[in-house]
Design a protein around this motif. Structure first.
Motif: not given
Length: 122
Positions: A47-67
């Motif tokens: 999983l690289v990144a995800s977003e719910t309909s409520g605009s909550s986002t989640n990122y893999a540690d390896s891409v935080k700050g870049r993606f």
């Protein structure tokens, strides 16, 4: 029938940027969540990144700050802005969406795009 179509992959040099798009079309009532995954041969789907309909986002540690993941709900389209790309970001990137098909049913269905290749190399 629902389709997810990715675009925007390609070859980029280390430190460069790419923007991936994923357009959902078909019989869609609402999209609960969308996400980007990546697959490297011989490795687990990540999983690289995800977003719910409520605009909550989640990122893999390896891409935080870049993606950065974003959605245009009016167009049922999701984007992944990828900056400061590294060779280890090379993978097939797949779009995923969890979709409700009708107002008369609460059932959520999982859909995948066909994938787009991202290659980071000098």
């Amino acid at each position: 029938q629902v389709q997810l179509v990715e675009s925007g992959g390609g070859l980029v040099q280390p430190g460069g940027s790419l923007r991936l798009s994923c357009a959902a079309s078909g019989n869609i009532f609402s999209i609960n969540a969308m996400g980007w995954y990546r697959q490297v041969p011989g490795k687990q789907l990540e999983l690289v990144a995800s977003e719910t309909s409520g605009s909550s986002t989640n990122y893999a540690d390896s891409v935080k700050g870049r993606f950065t993941i974003s959605r245009d709900n009016a167009r049922n389209t999701m984007y992944l802005q990828m900056n400061s790309l590294k060779p280890e970001d090379t993978a097939v990137y797949l779009c995923n969406a969890r979709i409700r098909l009708s107002a008369s049913s609460n059932s959520i269905y999982n859909y995948w795009g066909q994938g787009t290749q991202v290659t980071v190399s000098s």
